[in-house]
Design an enzyme around this catalytic site. Sequence first.
Site, PDB file in Angstrom:
ATOM      1  N   ARG A 147     -30.193  62.556  40.977  1.00 12.03           N
ATOM      2  CA  ARG A 147     -30.275  61.130  40.513  1.00 12.03           C
ATOM      3  C   ARG A 147     -29.651  61.160  38.848  1.00 12.03           C
ATOM      4  O   ARG A 147     -30.073  62.168  38.184  1.00 12.03           O
ATOM      5  CB  ARG A 147     -31.783  60.960  40.371  1.00 12.03           C
ATOM      6  CG  ARG A 147     -32.113  59.674  39.629  1.00 12.03           C
ATOM      7  CD  ARG A 147     -33.511  59.306  39.635  1.00 12.03           C
ATOM      8  NE  ARG A 147     -33.754  58.065  38.885  1.00 12.03           N
ATOM      9  CZ  ARG A 147     -34.405  58.185  37.706  1.00 12.03           C
ATOM     10  NH1 ARG A 147     -35.323  59.146  37.411  1.00 12.03           N
ATOM     11  NH2 ARG A 147     -34.682  56.997  36.882  1.00 12.03           N
ATOM     12  N   HIS A 197     -30.736  53.582  32.084  1.00 18.22           N
ATOM     13  CA  HIS A 197     -31.629  54.459  31.493  1.00 18.22           C
ATOM     14  C   HIS A 197     -31.443  54.424  30.072  1.00 18.22           C
ATOM     15  O   HIS A 197     -31.169  55.340  29.412  1.00 18.22           O
ATOM     16  CB  HIS A 197     -31.414  55.669  32.091  1.00 18.22           C
ATOM     17  CG  HIS A 197     -32.250  56.947  32.078  1.00 18.22           C
ATOM     18  ND1 HIS A 197     -32.852  57.405  33.073  1.00 18.22           N
ATOM     19  CD2 HIS A 197     -33.167  57.306  30.909  1.00 18.22           C
ATOM     20  CE1 HIS A 197     -34.045  58.267  32.690  1.00 18.22           C
ATOM     21  NE2 HIS A 197     -33.968  58.190  31.404  1.00 18.22           N
ATOM     22  N   GLU A 252     -37.903  53.166  33.881  1.00 25.18           N
ATOM     23  CA  GLU A 252     -39.007  53.028  33.009  1.00 25.18           C
ATOM     24  C   GLU A 252     -38.957  51.930  32.019  1.00 25.18           C
ATOM     25  O   GLU A 252     -38.796  52.102  30.888  1.00 25.18           O
ATOM     26  CB  GLU A 252     -39.517  54.339  32.409  1.00 25.18           C
ATOM     27  CG  GLU A 252     -39.564  55.534  33.259  1.00 25.18           C
ATOM     28  CD  GLU A 252     -39.910  56.787  32.499  1.00 25.18           C
ATOM     29  OE1 GLU A 252     -39.833  56.986  31.121  1.00 25.18           O
ATOM     30  OE2 GLU A 252     -39.961  57.857  33.287  1.00 25.18           O
ATOM     31  N   ASN A 297     -42.153  57.760  38.529  1.00 28.50           N
ATOM     32  CA  ASN A 297     -42.343  58.783  37.538  1.00 28.50           C
ATOM     33  C   ASN A 297     -43.568  59.013  36.863  1.00 28.50           C
ATOM     34  O   ASN A 297     -44.169  58.304  36.354  1.00 28.50           O
ATOM     35  CB  ASN A 297     -41.540  58.384  36.063  1.00 28.50           C
ATOM     36  CG  ASN A 297     -39.958  58.252  36.610  1.00 28.50           C
ATOM     37  OD1 ASN A 297     -39.649  58.586  37.696  1.00 28.50           O
ATOM     38  ND2 ASN A 297     -38.992  57.832  35.554  1.00 28.50           N
ATOM     39  N   TYR A 355     -46.134  62.108  34.877  1.00 31.79           N
ATOM     40  CA  TYR A 355     -46.208  63.419  33.967  1.00 31.79           C
ATOM     41  C   TYR A 355     -47.642  63.596  33.698  1.00 31.79           C
ATOM     42  O   TYR A 355     -47.669  64.757  33.788  1.00 31.79           O
ATOM     43  CB  TYR A 355     -45.389  63.176  32.671  1.00 31.79           C
ATOM     44  CG  TYR A 355     -43.748  63.257  32.849  1.00 31.79           C
ATOM     45  CD1 TYR A 355     -43.220  64.243  32.867  1.00 31.79           C
ATOM     46  CD2 TYR A 355     -43.307  62.118  33.204  1.00 31.79           C
ATOM     47  CE1 TYR A 355     -41.866  64.183  33.101  1.00 31.79           C
ATOM     48  CE2 TYR A 355     -42.001  61.945  33.366  1.00 31.79           C
ATOM     49  CZ  TYR A 355     -41.116  63.098  33.477  1.00 31.79           C
ATOM     50  OH  TYR A 355     -39.810  62.909  33.792  1.00 31.79           O
ATOM     51  N   GLU A 403     -38.974  61.178  38.974  1.00 32.34           N
ATOM     52  CA  GLU A 403     -39.182  62.111  37.944  1.00 32.34           C
ATOM     53  C   GLU A 403     -40.604  62.799  37.889  1.00 32.34           C
ATOM     54  O   GLU A 403     -41.646  62.254  38.159  1.00 32.34           O
ATOM     55  CB  GLU A 403     -39.062  61.540  36.535  1.00 32.34           C
ATOM     56  CG  GLU A 403     -37.634  61.070  36.176  1.00 32.34           C
ATOM     57  CD  GLU A 403     -37.399  60.714  34.677  1.00 32.34           C
ATOM     58  OE1 GLU A 403     -38.225  60.800  33.897  1.00 32.34           O
ATOM     59  OE2 GLU A 403     -36.532  59.711  34.583  1.00 32.34           O
TER      60      GLU A 403
HETATM   61  O1  IFM Z   1     -36.717  62.418  29.463  1.00 34.85           O
HETATM   62  C1  IFM Z   1     -37.564  61.534  29.681  1.00 34.85           C
HETATM   63  C2  IFM Z   1     -36.801  60.498  30.851  1.00 34.85           C
HETATM   64  O2  IFM Z   1     -35.506  60.107  30.138  1.00 34.85           O
HETATM   65  C3  IFM Z   1     -37.521  59.552  31.148  1.00 34.85           C
HETATM   66  N1  IFM Z   1     -38.803  59.982  31.719  1.00 34.85           N
HETATM   67  C4  IFM Z   1     -39.536  60.870  30.878  1.00 34.85           C
HETATM   68  C5  IFM Z   1     -38.748  62.057  30.541  1.00 34.85           C
HETATM   69  C6  IFM Z   1     -39.462  62.969  29.613  1.00 34.85           C
HETATM   70  O3  IFM Z   1     -40.003  62.333  28.533  1.00 34.85           O
END
Ligand code: IFM
Length: 462
Positions: free
Chosen positions: A80, A124, A169, A296, A298, A365
Amino acid sequence: MPTTPARAFPEDFLWGTATAAYQVEGAAAEDGRGPSIWDTFSHTPGRVDHGDTGDVACDHYHRLEEDLGILARLGVGAYRFSISWPRVLPGGGDRLNRRGLDFYSRLVDGLLERGVAPVATLYHWDLPQELEDAGGWPHRDTALRFAEYAHRMGEALGDRVHTWITLNEPWCSAYLGYASGVHAPGRTDPAGALAAVHHLNLGHGLAVQALRATAAPPARVAVTLNLHHVRGVSERDAEAVRRVDALANRAFLGPMLDGAYPRDLIEATASVTDWAFVHDSDEATACQALDLLGVNYYSPVLVRARDGETADGPASPWIACGDVEFVRQPGPYTEMGWSIDETGLTELLLRLHGDRPSLPLMITENGAAFADVLDGDGRVRDERRVDYLRRHLTAVADAIDAGADVRGYFVWSLMDNFEWAHGYAKRFGIVYVDRETLDRTWKDSAHWYRDVVATGTVPDPS
Ligand code: IFM
């Protein structure tokens, strides 16, 4: 002693890694590329840690062959990447920059030659500076320009790219770019941020239409959202959870998937904007059939109601949430200060699947920054990243076992890169990039991930 059993994934599960143009390419002023808002922002003193910029980044633009070789050796089924809008259409206008397009054409061909499926993200975060000067995402015209850009990319690459992601995002583009101002273009205008939310949603819908009209079947079209898994400290925080969920998630899911903004979002933000920028039929335009929803993830979010009090402080991305406290969660933490809690990923995937069972999901992600060190023997022993990835992949397997339709997983990131306002200080890669030489070194996590991809199985940690 308890052990975590190995987890096998479905045979057709898509394994990949991800990057984004401004974070890795460099060559910021080469071959006719125009400036983006991130060039301007990173060159503005005080905006990015240590004054770092994406001028050189990982020099991926010049090291394409080497990086393609890394992907081939990792054995991933997909890569990606994002297309830099100002590289292919400098100024955001309609003049195609052939040399810029040629780079993506070579990237796509190089991937296909190695059996790696290209997954292209159109946006992006690197808006052409000229479009920001004309008003940026708060301005309706930006959505129309975005659709034209999507059309041109569908025409140029749609014969070979079969998976497209419109936006990455949009939460960050709108709220960090226009409300808190910690991302480019660095504005602090809550009403403008909500207008940006809308024009990103509209631009997404128009871009889906453009890709469907230009890319050869069987094109799959998706959007990637950084959906927030929001929890309350106690039951009395339910309203705070609902409000944060509306701003973070349903502001995008509502128009894109249901064709309407949620009522509670409009009401909660009524003192900031009357939403007059939403024209008749915009919500219907934003709502186009999607083949996948990119997720995405985290870390989860924990909130508490502040008992009526409001907090003044630096500009916040959380519009109309002054009475909501964002609570620091228990550790362990990554180098970003984000708590490591994979249970949020399982819960999020199950919620999404429960709400829309027919929409397949893809983790576009997931990953972690740690303070990696290249040891004297040439190894990077990033066992905490291996543990993070193992936990989160197990969480995905749990969601699949519970019925969620998850089709793939992309590690963020293929290599250490420009982490936006943090510059190069935060390393997310499974491949280490030396900031002096730009040499690439496989971290232990890259070796581990290669084995996961080869076997389709996340091994027992013992
Ligand atoms: O690096 C970023 C990415 O560009 C978008 N998602 C979160 C990642 C980590 O912060």
